[in-house]
Design an enzyme around this catalytic site. Structure first.
Site, PDB file in Angstrom:
ATOM      1  N   SER A  89       0.797  -1.233   0.000  1.00 36.20           N
ATOM      2  CA  SER A  89       0.000   0.000   0.000  1.00 36.20           C
ATOM      3  C   SER A  89       0.823   1.273   0.000  1.00 36.20           C
ATOM      4  O   SER A  89       0.250   2.379  -0.038  1.00 36.20           O
ATOM      5  CB  SER A  89      -0.962   0.008   1.190  1.00 36.20           C
ATOM      6  OG  SER A  89      -2.067  -0.823   0.938  1.00 36.20           O
ATOM      7  N   LYS A  92      -0.111   3.749  -2.587  1.00 36.72           N
ATOM      8  CA  LYS A  92      -1.125   4.810  -2.456  1.00 36.72           C
ATOM      9  C   LYS A  92      -0.500   6.201  -2.341  1.00 36.72           C
ATOM     10  O   LYS A  92      -1.218   7.195  -2.515  1.00 36.72           O
ATOM     11  CB  LYS A  92      -2.023   4.526  -1.248  1.00 36.72           C
ATOM     12  CG  LYS A  92      -2.909   3.303  -1.398  1.00 36.72           C
ATOM     13  CD  LYS A  92      -3.861   3.158  -0.221  1.00 36.72           C
ATOM     14  CE  LYS A  92      -4.759   1.936  -0.364  1.00 36.72           C
ATOM     15  NZ  LYS A  92      -4.045   0.674  -0.083  1.00 36.72           N
ATOM     16  N   SER A 149      -5.736   2.956   5.102  1.00 42.40           N
ATOM     17  CA  SER A 149      -5.184   2.473   3.833  1.00 42.40           C
ATOM     18  C   SER A 149      -6.252   1.776   3.002  1.00 42.40           C
ATOM     19  O   SER A 149      -6.047   0.680   2.471  1.00 42.40           O
ATOM     20  CB  SER A 149      -4.006   1.517   4.086  1.00 42.40           C
ATOM     21  OG  SER A 149      -3.251   1.320   2.910  1.00 42.40           O
ATOM     22  N   LYS A 251       2.995   6.686   5.561  1.00 42.48           N
ATOM     23  CA  LYS A 251       2.187   5.647   4.923  1.00 42.48           C
ATOM     24  C   LYS A 251       2.716   4.267   5.244  1.00 42.48           C
ATOM     25  O   LYS A 251       3.929   4.025   5.253  1.00 42.48           O
ATOM     26  CB  LYS A 251       2.174   5.835   3.407  1.00 42.48           C
ATOM     27  CG  LYS A 251       1.188   4.953   2.680  1.00 42.48           C
ATOM     28  CD  LYS A 251      -0.237   5.396   2.922  1.00 42.48           C
ATOM     29  CE  LYS A 251      -1.263   4.345   2.527  1.00 42.48           C
ATOM     30  NZ  LYS A 251      -1.304   3.200   3.470  1.00 42.48           N
TER      31      LYS A 251
END
Length: 323
Positions: A89, A92, A149, A251
């Site tokens: 992820s 992203k 997420s 993140k």
């Protein structure tokens, strides 16, 4: 430049003479072998010096990492930083970057509300829990990516920005090349497992630095400890957020192939650092894995701030540190 900021030292080339006299004393050595011997000599000369650059760094249990100064781009510490790996992820971050650009251009507004598309509702994996009868705002969609997420939020963002996932992925890859992510390929906007979703720690740091420089107004979205939507409160897997005062984001990511990954950003005394950790050994307990990824990131950032702000470079003293 701030005093004490470590830079990658320029490595002097040792004096070597592999001319005719070398062949005279070593007649079996052909001229074709001489460049190779030069490289070996350079490596042997420089290896101890390179090892001393980060000898005070505590052990970081990860497949690869990089520590970068966000303002200058100076690289402070690395391990396998230029090799592409699965990033889960962390993908992203590019989805968010393109969304931020779209908002900045005026195409989308933060307070706009939408009903999720069918593709987003059918997306599996981590979720912000979009519901067909529950409109969301653009601001909520951003938080749906930065905190839990949400894959549904990422797919929805792709549709809002580019009209479809394939068109958005094309834009992701084109943008990656433009900003200098030369070892990166994207296949989807959410980071669900696919062999083409790959990036190096260096490339991820470049993307993170670009977001921080171009869109500082969006950085608060990365600093939320929890996010509530549709009556469900989701925690941020980046366990440093809301717990460590100097942490500003950024993140998390996890798949079986990628292991636990984390991009952690922090600011102290005006210095901004980016730590990218990829491939922390996986655990069946996902929260335990993110705890370990957060801990590795904190160690890296702590060492970086100490080296950058408070401790002068002293390689002759660092060699006495524990490995």
């Amino acid at each position: 430049m701030r005093r004490g900021v470590p830079m990658l030292a320029s490595i002097p080339v040792p004096d070597t003479d592999f001319g005719p006299s070398t062949v005279k004393y070593f007649p079996s050595i052909g001229w074709w072998l001489l460049p190779l011997l030069s490289l070996v000599a350079i490596f042997l000369f420089c290896a101890p010096r390179a090892a001393a650059e980060t000898s005070g760094l505590p052990p970081i249990d990860a497949r690869a990492y990089i520590l970068m100064n966000a303002d200058t781009g100076a690289i402070i510490a690395t391990k396998n930083a230029y090799q592409p790996y699965a990033i889960a992820s962390i993908t992203k971050l590019m989805t968010l970057y393109l969304l931020f650009k779209d908002i900045d251009s005026g195409h989308l507004q933060m307070n706009q509300h939408f009903v999720p598309c069918r593709t987003a509702l059918q997306t599996r994996g981590s979720s912000m829990f979009m519901h067909p009868d529950l409109p969301f705002s653009v601001a909520q969609m951003i938080l749906g990516m930065t905190v839990p997420s949400g894959n549904d939020a990422a797919v929805e963002a792709a549709h809002l920005v580019a009209g479809s996932v394939p068109a958005f992925v094309t834009e992701m890859n084109q943008t990656a090349r433009k900003i200098g992510m030369l070892s990166t390929t994207f296949y989807d906007p959410d980071g669900l497992p696919h062999p083409n979703n790959m990036a190096s720690p260096y490339d991820v740091a470049v993307l993170t630095r670009t977001i921080m420089a171009q869109f500082p107004q969006f950085m608060p979205f990365f600093g939320h400890k929890n996010f509530t939507y549709a009556g469900i409160t989701s925690p941020n897997p980046n366990l440093l957020v809301g717990r460590v005062p100097f942490i500003t984001g950024m993140k998390s990511g996890y798949t079986d192939a990628a292991g636990h990954c984390l991009v952690a950003t922090g600011t102290q005394d005006g210095v901004k650092l980016i730590a990218v950790i990829l491939g922390v050994p996986s655990f069946h307990n996902e929260r335990r894995g993110f705890w370990k990824a957060s801990w590795q990131s904190l160690k890296l950032l702590d060492w970086g701030f100490a080296r950058t702000l408070w401790l002068p470079a002293a390689p002759h003293l660092e060699r006495t540190s524990a490995p």
